[in-house]
Design a protein around this motif. Structure first.
Motif, PDB file in Angstrom:
ATOM      1  N   THR A  95      10.085 -40.682  51.367  1.00 27.32           N
ATOM      2  CA  THR A  95       9.964 -41.138  49.979  1.00 27.32           C
ATOM      3  C   THR A  95       9.718 -42.648  49.962  1.00 27.32           C
ATOM      4  OG1 THR A  95      12.351 -41.476  49.791  1.00 27.32           O
ATOM      5  CG2 THR A  95      11.509 -39.289  49.232  1.00 27.32           C
ATOM      6  N   GLY A  96       9.712 -43.210  48.776  1.00 27.95           N
ATOM      7  CA  GLY A  96       9.481 -44.652  48.645  1.00 27.95           C
ATOM      8  C   GLY A  96      10.749 -45.468  48.806  1.00 27.95           C
ATOM      9  N   LEU A  97      11.637 -45.042  49.680  1.00 31.32           N
ATOM     10  CA  LEU A  97      12.904 -45.731  49.893  1.00 31.32           C
ATOM     11  C   LEU A  97      12.676 -47.126  50.461  1.00 31.32           C
ATOM     12  CD1 LEU A  97      16.031 -45.264  49.870  1.00 31.32           C
ATOM     13  CD2 LEU A  97      15.806 -44.661  52.284  1.00 31.32           C
ATOM     14  N   ARG A  98      13.382 -48.106  49.887  1.00 33.42           N
ATOM     15  CA  ARG A  98      13.268 -49.468  50.398  1.00 33.42           C
ATOM     16  C   ARG A  98      13.890 -49.560  51.792  1.00 33.42           C
ATOM     17  NH1 ARG A  98      14.652 -53.763  45.505  1.00 33.42           N
ATOM     18  NH2 ARG A  98      12.887 -53.210  44.147  1.00 33.42           N
ATOM     19  N   SER A  99      13.333 -50.433  52.622  1.00 36.02           N
ATOM     20  CA  SER A  99      13.828 -50.648  53.994  1.00 36.02           C
ATOM     21  C   SER A  99      13.811 -49.367  54.821  1.00 36.02           C
ATOM     22  CB  SER A  99      15.256 -51.227  53.976  1.00 36.02           C
ATOM     23  OG  SER A  99      15.312 -52.403  53.214  1.00 36.02           O
ATOM     24  N   LYS A 100      12.859 -48.474  54.526  1.00 28.68           N
ATOM     25  CA  LYS A 100      12.837 -47.202  55.247  1.00 28.68           C
ATOM     26  C   LYS A 100      12.522 -47.393  56.730  1.00 28.68           C
ATOM     27  CE  LYS A 100       8.098 -46.202  53.675  1.00 28.68           C
ATOM     28  NZ  LYS A 100       7.265 -45.225  52.924  1.00 28.68           N
ATOM     29  N   ASN A 101      11.747 -48.415  57.069  1.00 24.61           N
ATOM     30  CA  ASN A 101      11.455 -48.675  58.476  1.00 24.61           C
ATOM     31  C   ASN A 101      12.726 -49.079  59.229  1.00 24.61           C
ATOM     32  OD1 ASN A 101       8.716 -48.117  58.223  1.00 24.61           O
ATOM     33  ND2 ASN A 101       8.224 -50.225  57.649  1.00 24.61           N
ATOM     34  N   LEU A 102      13.593 -49.839  58.560  1.00 31.02           N
ATOM     35  CA  LEU A 102      14.864 -50.219  59.164  1.00 31.02           C
ATOM     36  C   LEU A 102      15.730 -48.988  59.408  1.00 31.02           C
ATOM     37  CD1 LEU A 102      17.031 -52.276  60.026  1.00 31.02           C
ATOM     38  CD2 LEU A 102      17.677 -52.463  57.610  1.00 31.02           C
ATOM     39  N   PHE A 103      15.782 -48.091  58.412  1.00 32.72           N
ATOM     40  CA  PHE A 103      16.593 -46.882  58.560  1.00 32.72           C
ATOM     41  C   PHE A 103      16.028 -45.966  59.640  1.00 32.72           C
ATOM     42  CE2 PHE A 103      17.924 -47.992  54.171  1.00 32.72           C
ATOM     43  CZ  PHE A 103      19.298 -48.032  54.410  1.00 32.72           C
ATOM     44  N   ARG A 104      14.726 -45.916  59.766  1.00 29.25           N
ATOM     45  CA  ARG A 104      14.127 -45.103  60.840  1.00 29.25           C
ATOM     46  C   ARG A 104      14.613 -45.582  62.198  1.00 29.25           C
ATOM     47  NH1 ARG A 104       7.753 -44.906  58.926  1.00 29.25           N
ATOM     48  NH2 ARG A 104       8.084 -43.768  56.968  1.00 29.25           N
ATOM     49  N   GLY A 105      14.605 -46.883  62.378  1.00 24.80           N
ATOM     50  CA  GLY A 105      15.068 -47.451  63.638  1.00 24.80           C
ATOM     51  C   GLY A 105      16.539 -47.177  63.884  1.00 24.80           C
ATOM     52  N   LEU A 106      17.359 -47.300  62.824  1.00 28.35           N
ATOM     53  CA  LEU A 106      18.796 -47.065  62.973  1.00 28.35           C
ATOM     54  C   LEU A 106      19.097 -45.606  63.316  1.00 28.35           C
ATOM     55  CD1 LEU A 106      20.223 -49.188  60.010  1.00 28.35           C
ATOM     56  CD2 LEU A 106      20.360 -49.710  62.452  1.00 28.35           C
ATOM     57  N   TYR A 107      18.390 -44.677  62.655  1.00 26.49           N
ATOM     58  CA  TYR A 107      18.632 -43.261  62.914  1.00 26.49           C
ATOM     59  C   TYR A 107      18.125 -42.854  64.297  1.00 26.49           C
ATOM     60  CZ  TYR A 107      19.684 -42.838  57.924  1.00 26.49           C
ATOM     61  OH  TYR A 107      20.244 -42.986  56.680  1.00 26.49           O
ATOM     62  N   PHE A 108      17.069 -43.506  64.771  1.00 24.68           N
ATOM     63  CA  PHE A 108      16.499 -43.160  66.076  1.00 24.68           C
ATOM     64  C   PHE A 108      17.267 -43.817  67.225  1.00 24.68           C
ATOM     65  CE2 PHE A 108      13.280 -43.574  69.493  1.00 24.68           C
ATOM     66  CZ  PHE A 108      12.930 -42.231  69.617  1.00 24.68           C
ATOM     67  N   LEU A 109      18.026 -44.875  66.915  1.00 32.34           N
ATOM     68  CA  LEU A 109      18.716 -45.653  67.945  1.00 32.34           C
ATOM     69  C   LEU A 109      19.622 -44.817  68.857  1.00 32.34           C
ATOM     70  CD1 LEU A 109      19.350 -48.435  69.160  1.00 32.34           C
ATOM     71  CD2 LEU A 109      21.136 -48.697  67.432  1.00 32.34           C
ATOM     72  N   PRO A 110      20.440 -43.870  68.338  1.00 32.21           N
ATOM     73  CA  PRO A 110      21.319 -43.106  69.243  1.00 32.21           C
ATOM     74  C   PRO A 110      20.572 -42.390  70.357  1.00 32.21           C
ATOM     75  CG  PRO A 110      21.994 -42.781  66.972  1.00 32.21           C
ATOM     76  CD  PRO A 110      20.702 -43.539  66.923  1.00 32.21           C
ATOM     77  N   TYR A 111      19.344 -41.945  70.067  1.00 35.65           N
ATOM     78  CA  TYR A 111      18.569 -41.229  71.094  1.00 35.65           C
ATOM     79  C   TYR A 111      18.200 -42.137  72.253  1.00 35.65           C
ATOM     80  CZ  TYR A 111      14.718 -38.726  73.310  1.00 35.65           C
ATOM     81  OH  TYR A 111      13.889 -38.115  74.220  1.00 35.65           O
ATOM     82  N   THR A 112      18.092 -43.436  71.997  1.00 36.09           N
ATOM     83  CA  THR A 112      17.690 -44.373  73.048  1.00 36.09           C
ATOM     84  C   THR A 112      18.861 -44.770  73.948  1.00 36.09           C
ATOM     85  OG1 THR A 112      18.100 -46.353  71.695  1.00 36.09           O
ATOM     86  CG2 THR A 112      15.938 -45.298  71.490  1.00 36.09           C
TER      87      THR A 112
END
Length: 289
Positions: A95-112
């Motif tokens: 969706t048009g959520l603000r700072s969505k790129n930041l949240f993508r990185g935060l949610y993907f971080l545990p996998y790394t």
């Protein structure tokens, strides 16, 4: 005029040799060893046929069958959890959520993060004096306080929760890529026809996500069947054998010198994973057609 280049079949020889040496020979050798009672000494190896497999599946209440049951339970629960959570996050970030790129990185971080680091962190978090139990005490929920990884009733479930948390971001990224490939015109047409958000989800989003969902679920299934690192770093298969899975049992059998049984367990994982891989290939080819 461009001429199609035809390379000599000899160019494939190095790849075939490498594949044979690194994969085919170990697989055939492993199947052969699984039919023996090899225990540390070469001089005492004898052919026992399918006895190791009988000991695994016919030992009711035994450690081997329990490890198979735990592996299947772990796989089913984590596949459902990772897929649903990943899909929910993907829908939110599409969706048009603000700072969505930041949240993508935060949610993907545990996998790394390395499973060993995650194991050390959650061993502390889920301990008797860890943050989770301290929060429960502050909320007056003293009856829920327990050593989550040391309790026979919660050890396996706790590892499932950690695995879902760790892999949800990976699932999110694949499903998010699938969502972004859906033409917006379909949603506009559905809206004009009076379809609400739920109908758009069921009649537009899910059909277009079928290939991505198939891929995610099959890869998660293969990963669940082969799980080792996160279980070993969190509980080591304990307490007792309450969170033992096939690959932690394989590790212990090898460590004890019971190579025949260890290879039998490994063959079971290999065969189930191979069958799932074939199902994945057929499903994905069918979707492309």
């Amino acid at each position: 005029m461009n001429k199609k280049k035809i390379y000599s079949p000899l160019f494939s020889v190095p790849a075939i040799v490498l594949y044979t040496v690194m994969f085919m020979i170990p697989v055939v050798a492993g199947i052969g060893i699984s039919l023996t009672d090899w225990n540390t000494s070469w001089s005492k190896i004898s052919f026992v046929g399918l006895q190791n497999y009988k000991d695994i599946f016919l030992s009711h209440g035994g450690p081997y069958l329990k490890s198979v049951e735990h592996t299947l339970s772990f796989t089913v629960v984590t596949v459902i959890g990772k897929t649903l959570l990943g899909l929910g996050l993907a829908l939110l970030l599409n969706t048009g959520l603000r700072s969505k790129n930041l949240f993508r990185g935060l949610y993907f971080l545990p996998y790394t993060l390395a499973p060993l680091i995650i194991g050390i962190a959650f061993t502390s978090i889920l301990g008797m004096d860890g943050p989770l139990n301290n929060i429960l005490r502050l909320l007056g929920l003293e009856s829920l306080v327990k050593g989550w990884l040391a309790n026979p009733h919660t050890a396996l479930g706790s590892t499932m929760v950690v695995e879902i948390w760790r892999m949800a971001g990976w699932n999110m990224m694949i499903l998010l890529a699938g969502l972004q490939m859906i033409p917006k015109e379909y949603y506009e047409a559905a809206g004009i026809d009076g379809a609400g958000k739920w109908k758009q989800f069921f009649y537009v989003t899910l059909p277009f996500l079928r290939s991505s969902l198939t891929m995610v679920m099959v890869l998660n299934t293969i990963h669940g069947l082969k799980v080792f690192d996160i279980i070993y770093s969190l509980t080591g298969g304990g307490p007792g054998t309450y969170s033992e899975v096939i690959n932690t049992q394989v590790f212990k059998e090898f460590g004890s010198g019971r190579y025949g049984m260890a290879n039998a367990l490994s063959v079971i994982v290999f065969l189930v994973t191979f069958i799932i891989s074939m199902v994945m290939k057929k499903a994905l080819v069918g979707e492309e057609e």
